[in-house]
Structure formats: structure tokens, C-alpha cells
Write a protein that holds these residues in place. Sequence first.
Motif, PDB file in Angstrom:
ATOM      1  N   ILE A  93       8.110  -8.412  -1.437  1.00  0.00           N
ATOM      2  CA  ILE A  93       9.544  -8.415  -1.118  1.00  0.00           C
ATOM      3  C   ILE A  93      10.341  -8.066  -2.367  1.00  0.00           C
ATOM      4  N   ASP A  94      11.501  -7.495  -2.143  1.00  0.00           N
ATOM      5  CA  ASP A  94      12.354  -7.024  -3.234  1.00  0.00           C
ATOM      6  C   ASP A  94      13.123  -8.197  -3.840  1.00  0.00           C
ATOM      7  N   LEU A  95      12.801  -8.534  -5.073  1.00  0.00           N
ATOM      8  CA  LEU A  95      13.481  -9.638  -5.769  1.00  0.00           C
ATOM      9  C   LEU A  95      14.211  -9.112  -7.008  1.00  0.00           C
ATOM     10  N   SER A  96      14.707  -7.868  -6.906  1.00  0.00           N
ATOM     11  CA  SER A  96      15.314  -7.213  -8.073  1.00  0.00           C
ATOM     12  C   SER A  96      16.779  -7.579  -8.280  1.00  0.00           C
ATOM     13  N   GLY A  97      17.413  -8.175  -7.262  1.00  0.00           N
ATOM     14  CA  GLY A  97      18.845  -8.480  -7.365  1.00  0.00           C
ATOM     15  C   GLY A  97      19.126  -9.675  -8.260  1.00  0.00           C
TER      16      GLY A  97
END
Length: 442
Positions: A93-97
Motif C-alpha cells: 500500500i502507498d504510504l508516501s503521504g
Amino acid sequence: MFDSLSDKLDKAFHVLKGHGQITEVNVAETLKEVRRALVDADVNFKIAKEFTNTVKEKALGQNVLKSLKPNQLMVKIVKDELTEMMGGDAEGIDLSGNPSVILMSGLQGSGKTTFSGKLANFLKTKKSKKPLLVACDVYRPAAIDQLHVVGEQIDVEVFSNKEEKNPVAIAEAAIAHAKQNGHNVVILDTAGRLAVDEVMMNEISDIKKAIQPEEILFVVDAMTGQDAVNTAKTFNEVLDFDGVILTKLDGDTRGGAAISIKSVVHKPIKFIGTGEKMDAIDVFYPSRMADRILGMGDVVSLVERAQEQYDEEEARKIQKKIAKDKFGFDDFLKQIQQVKKMGSMKDLMGMIPGAGKMMKNMDIDDDAFKHIEAMIHSMTPHERENPTSINASRKKRISKGSGTSVQEVNQLLKQFSQMSKMMKMMQGGGGKKMMQMMKNLQ
């Protein structure tokens, strides 16, 4: 998990047993049974047909290797195609924020609120994140209270505002709160409905436009089969979500949703729910799931779960106690607690190759250790530390205190003694002696 499908596929592969080579006739017969098994598992007929056509093409295009029998080759091809159909590789999952915003969507009753908590717990314990749970369901009675209960269970803060009836405003306020308080992940638990409706879709679409989440996850009950796939398709047309979460995979699941949802929606399954506890969440690995569907177990996941519960310092202490013949029932109790943390017994047995098939007609109770724990808890501290001190009168007291029989206490003491000897032999490198002892026990 997928017991019925596994059995039917196993019977389908038996058609090829004893054949020296793959022919168009025996492949057609086998794949007819495979297609029937998939349709019975609630896989869409069109997808099942496309699947078996692909398998047939690959099977007839290969010569059987000397090391493989025709049925083994068919199992390998089916496994590879199942893996591909379910997504190929595991998706993260995208946790870049900063913070990373995850929008949870799905119908009411799919397990969305509970899974929001499981995901928060997963990110907190395994990814070292500081998540914030947000109650954006302003319709369902007690939805906000339910999320607060979940948050307390996993020690994660829950943001809510019972006075505010606009989910968009709640989401925006929650993100501002997260930035001010050092939360690097925000999980929005949105409202569900008993069926897909325009109001629901417009509302969740508005939330998406307002906050631009890094991840939109669609939560679906795996037990609903093909209906789950159709619902996912409808949600995806509106939300263009990033991935699917399948809940209740520990129930009476036929498997249709897990197998065909990726083919229909073209979005990966990212996580699965395998029980009611907050740690009953697994990353979805298509290859491992294909192994389990085909009755091959999932040793990698089993080892990973064991490693998660492995306490190096505790292991060193136990090794010293074993060496000095000081391994007692308190230490044994700790080992039992570690096994219980790994998940349900039925799920663990399904991960051992061949064990699932052998245990399919047995009722595996999650409280399988409760009688053992009760007997140990009925012992005095001296008895736990010195098992050899337990004489006839002590056995009677322990059996009475634990609601068990003297025979059961005797059996526990015998098994504990044998286990202690084996552990000492393993530590001392006495492999041959241990093997001989195991033969004598049979």
C-alpha cells in the motif's frame, strides 16, 4: 479455507493418475472437472472457461518432464495460472503521504470498521507507523462508538465528531488533527449501505475529491462469492479504488471472490482477514493462496507467523533451563501462549502441507489448549517448577481444580516428560537418540 474447492480439484487431478502421458482426451476430462469445481466455488462461468482453456493450451504444448508425472504437471500449470489470475505478485500500500490517507469503502456488514482497526494495528506494529482512525460513518447507530472500542483494543487514537454530520468536514478536520499531532497515517472508516445506492456513492466520491487519498481500499465479505465481485465492479466504476480487502476468509468460504475478483475488476487483493482478533490480518500473496487452494499448505506464512512471536531473550532463558533440567510448566505455558498468538488452530493446520486434508473431518477447536492450561493453573508454584513432585494426591487435587480426570493429568505429565527429553536431546545434538525415542513412542 476453501476446503470444498480443494477437495474437488484434488479429485479432478486424480483423472490423470496412472497415465504415462498427457493427451487431449485425458486433459479435457480433467479440465472439465476443474471447470466444474471453479463454478461450484462461485467463480463466474466465463472466467472459469477462459482459465481452463489457458491451462489446456499450456498442458498440451508441453512434454512431460521425466521428473514429473502428468497429474503433477497439471497441478503445476493450474497453480501457476491460479497465481496469475489472483494477481501474480503481492501488492503493497502507498504510504508516501504526510500523512498517508487511506479511504475505506464497502457495503454495510462487510467488516469495514473492524478491518480499519486491523489495518491500523498492522501498520502500527509491523510498519512502525502512528495511525489515526477516523469515524466518518454518521448514519449507522453506534458506528462511532464501535470504532472507539476498536481503537481502545489496539491503543490507537480515534478522531470523531458526533455533532458534525458532513463526512467531508470530518475527514478534513481529522487530517489537520493528524498533521498537528504527528500521525503519519490516517484511516477513514466511511459509511456503508445494505446495497449500492446513488446517495452513498456520491458521498464517498465527494470525500475522495476533497482529500485525495493515497489509497482507496474496497472491503468485501469473501463469503458473498460472486456478489462480492459484482459489488466491487460497481464501486470501482465510481471510485477507481486501488485495491481489495477480503474479510471472513476463515469462514465457510467457497473461494469465488478471491479467485476471480482481480480478473473482473483489474485491481489487486491487498489484504485478507482470517479471524476476529485484531492481529488476524495477512498480506495477500497470490502464490501462497494458490498453494493453499491446491492443498499444498503455506509453510512460508507459517514460519513468518512463528518468527513474529519468537522472543530471542526468552528462547535463551529456556535453553539454559533445558540444559539444567529446570524446564517447568510455567515455561511450557509461555510456549502455549506464543502458539495461540499465531492464529486459529484450523488456519495454522491449513498451512502445513497435507495436514489440512488429513484434518478436514476433525473439529479443530481454537481452545484446544484450554484443558492443559486449566491443569497447569491448578498446580502450585512448586509443582510447576518441579513436575516430578506431583504424586497421586497432588494429581487428584489438580484434576479436581481443573475439571479434568486423573488420567488426563497423567497424560499431560507423560507428554511433558517426553517433550522435555526431546528438547534436551535436540539441544545436545542427540539426533539419533531422539529418532529412536520417537519410534518407541509410536
